[in-house]
Design a protein around this motif. Structure first.
Motif, mmCIF file in Angstrom:
data_model
loop_
_atom_site.group_PDB
_atom_site.id
_atom_site.type_symbol
_atom_site.label_atom_id
_atom_site.label_comp_id
_atom_site.label_asym_id
_atom_site.label_seq_id
_atom_site.Cartn_x
_atom_site.Cartn_y
_atom_site.Cartn_z
ATOM 1 N N ALA A 156 0.936 -1.345 -0.214
ATOM 2 C CA ALA A 156 0.442 -0.117 -0.339
ATOM 3 C C ALA A 156 0.756 1.152 0.322
ATOM 4 O O ALA A 156 0.549 1.808 -0.382
ATOM 5 C CB ALA A 156 -0.884 -0.020 1.157
ATOM 6 N N MET A 157 2.167 1.297 1.203
ATOM 7 C CA MET A 157 3.292 2.443 0.866
ATOM 8 C C MET A 157 3.639 2.511 -0.944
ATOM 9 O O MET A 157 3.236 4.027 -1.513
ATOM 10 C CB MET A 157 4.051 2.221 1.469
ATOM 11 N N LEU A 158 3.723 1.530 -1.201
ATOM 12 C CA LEU A 158 4.859 1.735 -2.555
ATOM 13 C C LEU A 158 3.315 1.829 -3.515
ATOM 14 O O LEU A 158 3.757 3.175 -4.421
ATOM 15 C CB LEU A 158 4.969 0.662 -3.024
ATOM 16 N N ALA A 159 2.531 2.088 -3.636
ATOM 17 C CA ALA A 159 1.134 2.249 -4.623
ATOM 18 C C ALA A 159 0.810 3.307 -4.090
ATOM 19 O O ALA A 159 0.646 4.390 -4.962
ATOM 20 C CB ALA A 159 -0.147 1.562 -4.315
ATOM 21 N N ALA A 160 0.850 4.067 -3.100
ATOM 22 C CA ALA A 160 0.569 5.221 -2.189
ATOM 23 C C ALA A 160 1.989 6.670 -2.869
ATOM 24 O O ALA A 160 1.085 7.788 -3.173
ATOM 25 C CB ALA A 160 0.069 5.864 -1.450
ATOM 26 N N ALA A 161 2.740 5.943 -3.028
ATOM 27 C CA ALA A 161 3.731 6.505 -3.366
ATOM 28 C C ALA A 161 3.660 7.478 -4.563
ATOM 29 O O ALA A 161 4.949 7.819 -5.399
ATOM 30 C CB ALA A 161 5.119 5.501 -2.423
ATOM 31 N N LEU A 162 3.608 6.276 -5.526
ATOM 32 C CA LEU A 162 4.053 6.722 -6.971
ATOM 33 C C LEU A 162 3.447 7.310 -7.201
ATOM 34 O O LEU A 162 4.496 7.902 -8.090
ATOM 35 C CB LEU A 162 3.649 5.170 -7.844
ATOM 36 N N PRO A 163 2.045 7.698 -7.254
ATOM 37 C CA PRO A 163 1.676 9.216 -8.221
ATOM 38 C C PRO A 163 2.442 10.317 -7.277
ATOM 39 O O PRO A 163 2.584 11.322 -8.152
ATOM 40 C CB PRO A 163 0.174 9.358 -7.175
ATOM 41 N N ILE A 164 3.050 9.853 -6.493
ATOM 42 C CA ILE A 164 3.954 11.796 -5.927
ATOM 43 C C ILE A 164 5.093 11.882 -6.009
ATOM 44 O O ILE A 164 5.356 12.333 -6.441
ATOM 45 C CB ILE A 164 3.615 11.218 -3.821
ATOM 46 N N ALA A 165 5.182 10.135 -6.981
ATOM 47 C CA ALA A 165 6.944 10.438 -7.189
ATOM 48 C C ALA A 165 6.197 11.034 -9.235
ATOM 49 O O ALA A 165 7.696 11.466 -9.787
ATOM 50 C CB ALA A 165 7.292 8.864 -7.430
ATOM 51 N N ARG A 166 5.503 10.393 -9.617
ATOM 52 C CA ARG A 166 4.738 11.219 -11.016
ATOM 53 C C ARG A 166 5.201 12.837 -10.429
ATOM 54 O O ARG A 166 5.506 13.448 -11.903
ATOM 55 C CB ARG A 166 3.430 10.711 -11.335
ATOM 56 N N SER A 167 4.478 12.912 -9.480
ATOM 57 C CA SER A 167 4.194 14.949 -9.297
ATOM 58 C C SER A 167 5.508 15.519 -9.342
ATOM 59 O O SER A 167 5.226 16.825 -9.603
ATOM 60 C CB SER A 167 3.113 14.772 -8.156
ATOM 61 N N MET A 168 6.490 14.491 -9.050
ATOM 62 C CA MET A 168 7.943 15.442 -9.581
ATOM 63 C C MET A 168 8.342 14.860 -9.974
ATOM 64 O O MET A 168 9.576 15.478 -10.916
ATOM 65 C CB MET A 168 8.427 14.137 -7.984
ATOM 66 N N ILE A 196 9.131 11.857 -12.159
ATOM 67 C CA ILE A 196 9.953 10.861 -11.729
ATOM 68 C C ILE A 196 8.839 9.994 -12.772
ATOM 69 O O ILE A 196 7.426 9.454 -12.128
ATOM 70 C CB ILE A 196 9.599 10.454 -10.852
ATOM 71 N N SER A 197 8.881 9.479 -13.828
ATOM 72 C CA SER A 197 7.513 8.387 -14.659
ATOM 73 C C SER A 197 8.102 6.909 -14.166
ATOM 74 O O SER A 197 6.687 6.576 -14.305
ATOM 75 C CB SER A 197 7.699 8.533 -16.087
ATOM 76 N N GLU A 198 9.078 6.573 -14.186
ATOM 77 C CA GLU A 198 9.823 5.574 -13.917
ATOM 78 C C GLU A 198 10.414 5.584 -12.531
ATOM 79 O O GLU A 198 11.995 6.212 -12.945
ATOM 80 C CB GLU A 198 9.692 4.682 -14.906
ATOM 81 N N ALA A 199 10.222 4.807 -11.619
ATOM 82 C CA ALA A 199 11.187 5.102 -10.245
ATOM 83 C C ALA A 199 11.737 3.341 -9.897
ATOM 84 O O ALA A 199 11.427 2.436 -10.673
ATOM 85 C CB ALA A 199 9.925 5.171 -9.335
ATOM 86 N N LEU A 200 12.633 4.030 -10.358
ATOM 87 C CA LEU A 200 13.832 2.671 -9.871
ATOM 88 C C LEU A 200 14.165 2.653 -8.301
ATOM 89 O O LEU A 200 13.753 2.987 -7.123
ATOM 90 C CB LEU A 200 15.219 2.936 -9.606
ATOM 91 N N GLU A 235 6.530 -6.041 -7.356
ATOM 92 C CA GLU A 235 5.994 -7.158 -8.155
ATOM 93 C C GLU A 235 4.504 -6.843 -8.625
ATOM 94 O O GLU A 235 4.194 -6.454 -9.410
ATOM 95 C CB GLU A 235 6.339 -8.685 -8.219
ATOM 96 N N ALA A 236 3.924 -6.645 -7.488
ATOM 97 C CA ALA A 236 2.681 -6.102 -7.060
ATOM 98 C C ALA A 236 2.493 -4.963 -7.844
ATOM 99 O O ALA A 236 1.455 -4.629 -8.292
ATOM 100 C CB ALA A 236 1.801 -5.953 -5.490
ATOM 101 N N ASN A 237 3.416 -3.583 -7.805
ATOM 102 C CA ASN A 237 3.529 -2.572 -8.197
ATOM 103 C C ASN A 237 3.958 -1.601 -9.678
ATOM 104 O O ASN A 237 3.824 -1.304 -10.252
ATOM 105 C CB ASN A 237 3.702 -1.404 -7.175
ATOM 106 N N GLY A 238 3.646 -3.462 -10.890
ATOM 107 C CA GLY A 238 3.955 -3.346 -11.202
ATOM 108 C C GLY A 238 5.198 -3.317 -11.758
ATOM 109 O O GLY A 238 5.740 -2.982 -11.955
ATOM 110 N N GLY A 239 6.628 -3.054 -10.790
ATOM 111 C CA GLY A 239 6.986 -3.556 -10.886
ATOM 112 C C GLY A 239 8.486 -4.004 -12.524
ATOM 113 O O GLY A 239 7.629 -5.525 -12.100
ATOM 114 N N THR A 263 5.395 4.990 -12.568
ATOM 115 C CA THR A 263 4.650 5.693 -11.216
ATOM 116 C C THR A 263 3.447 6.685 -11.769
ATOM 117 O O THR A 263 1.793 6.959 -10.948
ATOM 118 C CB THR A 263 5.075 7.390 -11.276
ATOM 119 N N ALA A 264 2.707 5.851 -13.156
ATOM 120 C CA ALA A 264 1.288 5.836 -13.711
ATOM 121 C C ALA A 264 0.944 4.726 -13.991
ATOM 122 O O ALA A 264 0.782 3.882 -14.455
ATOM 123 C CB ALA A 264 1.118 7.047 -14.821
ATOM 124 N N GLN A 265 -0.677 4.210 -13.544
ATOM 125 C CA GLN A 265 -1.299 3.033 -13.969
ATOM 126 C C GLN A 265 -1.710 2.970 -15.465
ATOM 127 O O GLN A 265 -1.970 4.359 -15.730
ATOM 128 C CB GLN A 265 -2.745 3.184 -13.472
#
Length: 175
Positions: A119-131, A133-137, A152-156, A172-174
């Motif tokens: 849940a944390m990683l899922a919630a962080a991805l839109p935040i990273a996108r707003s910064m 970051i289109s793909e997070a390492l 992997e559950a978050n699309g890694g 970082t975007a669905q």
């Protein structure tokens, strides 16, 4: 319902309990952020407030200590209960490309295996996108099956496996 908040002094008691859990957990290394807490902050509420302010200030170039990059650290909490922390590094250095990545997270031992990291990683991805970051390492230790499953559950998508790490690109975007 757990959520991200900025680091804040009012969670001192719960944060200290989490630090004790991390230090007592001999199955995993103590997370770097535990050793990064100002020692005085562990015993003095005013110093803890200053520590929380320092962590929030690390989001700006002027608040970054030498050798670090700007990062947004968020605490995962349920009410007044500190469950974990997540940091989004605003940019990568060559060293962070090999060990660290854009996003790192830790869940306190008593809250593990309850879905918090996913849940944390899922919630962080839109935040990273707003910064920007289109793909997070995002990476984990080669032997950390739980973290591998979170990523992997978050699309890694696996980039590679190094001597010690599994490295993933996470959109970082669905889709």
């Amino acid at each position: 319902m757990p959520e991200f908040i900025d680091p804040v002094g009012r969670l001192l008691t719960s944060f200290l309990a989490a630090v004790a859990e991390f230090r007592a957990d001999h199955d995993y290394p103590v997370p770097w952020f535990v050793d990064d807490v100002d020692p005085q902050a562990l015993v003095d509420p005013a110093a803890f407030d200053a520590y929380a302010a320092r962590v929030v200030n690390e989001r700006t170039a002027s608040g970054v200590r030498p050798g670090l990059v700007p990062m947004t650290t968020l605490w995962w909490v349920d009410g007044e209960q500190f469950l974990g922390r997540l940091a989004i590094r605003h940019r990568l250095t060559p060293a962070l490309e090999q060990c660290g990545g854009h996003i790192g997270y830790d869940v306190r031992p008593s809250a593990r295996r309850l879905g918090h990291a996913t849940a944390m990683l899922a919630a962080a991805l839109p935040i990273a996108r707003s910064m920007g970051i289109s793909e997070a390492l995002v990476m984990c230790d080669k032997t950390n099956t739980a973290s591998r499953k979170v990523i992997e559950a978050n699309g890694g998508q696996l980039l590679d496996v190094t001597e010690h790490k599994r490295r993933y690109w996470v959109p970082t975007a669905q889709a």
